[in-house]
Design an enzyme around this catalytic site. Sequence first.
Site, PDB file in Angstrom:
ATOM      1  N   ASP A  67      22.470 -21.295  -1.694  1.00  0.00           N
ATOM      2  CA  ASP A  67      21.341 -21.706  -2.528  1.00  0.00           C
ATOM      3  C   ASP A  67      21.411 -21.086  -3.922  1.00  0.00           C
ATOM      4  O   ASP A  67      22.219 -20.187  -4.186  1.00  0.00           O
ATOM      5  CB  ASP A  67      20.020 -21.334  -1.841  1.00  0.00           C
ATOM      6  CG  ASP A  67      20.007 -19.923  -1.262  1.00  0.00           C
ATOM      7  OD1 ASP A  67      20.868 -19.117  -1.639  1.00  0.00           O
ATOM      8  OD2 ASP A  67      19.129 -19.643  -0.427  1.00  0.00           O
ATOM      9  N   ASN A 134       9.661 -14.675   6.503  1.00  0.00           N
ATOM     10  CA  ASN A 134       8.913 -15.832   7.015  1.00  0.00           C
ATOM     11  C   ASN A 134       9.792 -16.736   7.870  1.00  0.00           C
ATOM     12  O   ASN A 134       9.392 -17.848   8.199  1.00  0.00           O
ATOM     13  CB  ASN A 134       8.313 -16.630   5.849  1.00  0.00           C
ATOM     14  CG  ASN A 134       9.375 -17.212   4.924  1.00  0.00           C
ATOM     15  OD1 ASN A 134      10.576 -17.032   5.147  1.00  0.00           O
ATOM     16  ND2 ASN A 134       8.941 -17.905   3.879  1.00  0.00           N
ATOM     17  N   HIS A 136      12.734 -17.973   6.997  1.00  0.00           N
ATOM     18  CA  HIS A 136      13.563 -18.960   6.292  1.00  0.00           C
ATOM     19  C   HIS A 136      15.051 -18.649   6.445  1.00  0.00           C
ATOM     20  O   HIS A 136      15.443 -17.496   6.653  1.00  0.00           O
ATOM     21  CB  HIS A 136      13.148 -19.128   4.819  1.00  0.00           C
ATOM     22  CG  HIS A 136      13.539 -18.031   3.889  1.00  0.00           C
ATOM     23  ND1 HIS A 136      12.966 -17.870   2.645  1.00  0.00           N
ATOM     24  CD2 HIS A 136      14.465 -17.040   3.975  1.00  0.00           C
ATOM     25  CE1 HIS A 136      13.510 -16.847   2.032  1.00  0.00           C
ATOM     26  NE2 HIS A 136      14.419 -16.326   2.814  1.00  0.00           N
ATOM     27  N   GLU A 141      12.116 -23.094   3.737  1.00  0.00           N
ATOM     28  CA  GLU A 141      10.889 -22.367   4.022  1.00  0.00           C
ATOM     29  C   GLU A 141      10.198 -22.989   5.250  1.00  0.00           C
ATOM     30  O   GLU A 141      10.532 -24.111   5.659  1.00  0.00           O
ATOM     31  CB  GLU A 141       9.967 -22.440   2.805  1.00  0.00           C
ATOM     32  CG  GLU A 141      10.587 -21.894   1.507  1.00  0.00           C
ATOM     33  CD  GLU A 141      10.668 -20.363   1.450  1.00  0.00           C
ATOM     34  OE1 GLU A 141      10.774 -19.704   2.508  1.00  0.00           O
ATOM     35  OE2 GLU A 141      10.644 -19.832   0.330  1.00  0.00           O
TER      36      GLU A 141
HETATM   37  P1  PGA Z   1      17.165 -10.270   2.167  1.00  0.00           P
HETATM   38  O1  PGA Z   1      16.923 -11.834   2.169  1.00  0.00           O
HETATM   39  O2  PGA Z   1      18.546 -10.064   2.681  1.00  0.00           O
HETATM   40  O3  PGA Z   1      17.035  -9.876   0.726  1.00  0.00           O
HETATM   41  O4  PGA Z   1      16.120  -9.673   3.043  1.00  0.00           O
HETATM   42  C1  PGA Z   1      17.303 -12.554   3.290  1.00  0.00           C
HETATM   43  C2  PGA Z   1      16.874 -13.974   3.127  1.00  0.00           C
HETATM   44  O5  PGA Z   1      15.862 -14.220   2.443  1.00  0.00           O
HETATM   45  O6  PGA Z   1      17.531 -14.848   3.691  1.00  0.00           O
END
Ligand code: PGA
Length: 242
Positions: A67, A134, A136, A141
């Site tokens: 992404d 959350n 995702h 999301e």
């Molecule tokens: P993070 O993000 O490794 O910064 O916790 C993980 C994600 O949002 O997929």
Amino acid sequence: MKLHIFKDADAAAQAAADFIADRISTGNAKVLGLATGKTPIGIYDLLRQKVAAGQLSFSDVTAFNLDEYLGISADNPASFAAFMQQRLFDHVPFLAHHIPDGTAADPNAEALAYEARIKAAGGIDLQLLGIGRNGHIGFNEPGAAFDSVTRVVDLSESTRIANASDFPDGQQVPQQALTMGIASIMNARQILLVATGEAKAEALRAAFRDSASPDCPASALQAHEDAVVFADKAAAEKLSSD
Ligand code: PGA
């Protein structure tokens, strides 16, 4: 889903780097899906060390990142493109690496083209994933359809808060991003999801102990034939081992 629990985040990163290196060395990760965020930083450090030590080469590997923020150019240090350059691509030669272009004039066309580029490369052999608080995966999301492909998405407020530290000096976290979809991720032949820290415990529980539902995008992985989860003890505290 195969779950492996490690004593801490460093041990999980070491195991993930070893797993990825092994898949590459055995020719099973010629097309590698990569992730950004805090979780993979230690993994990329270790992979760089393996390359520097002559134990690993990415020269036959084509990478696709999950992404990118919409409207953020690759020369913005907050972009995922800049993150990848800094953490891996500046240090390690790849056959090719791809990341959605957040500044494409037509983001919807860029999304379709990105999906087509993955297909043209033969599909992803191994996809590295983190997980959001959350639930995702990529920037899919809660509520994202399980049959979604690469597209423009709105970021949830919790994601924008979680990533705010990447945007210093009063920069606003973008409202939208380009992300591979849940179906794009599920098409990967193998998936390695890494989760560390207690902030991920509830997301992991919802992903792998509740019934699969778009309320928790990572729960789609329950239906994947070859999904491996590496968690540290803190992230796995709401999962019993299986
Ligand atoms: P993070 O993000 O490794 O910064 O916790 C993980 C994600 O949002 O997929």
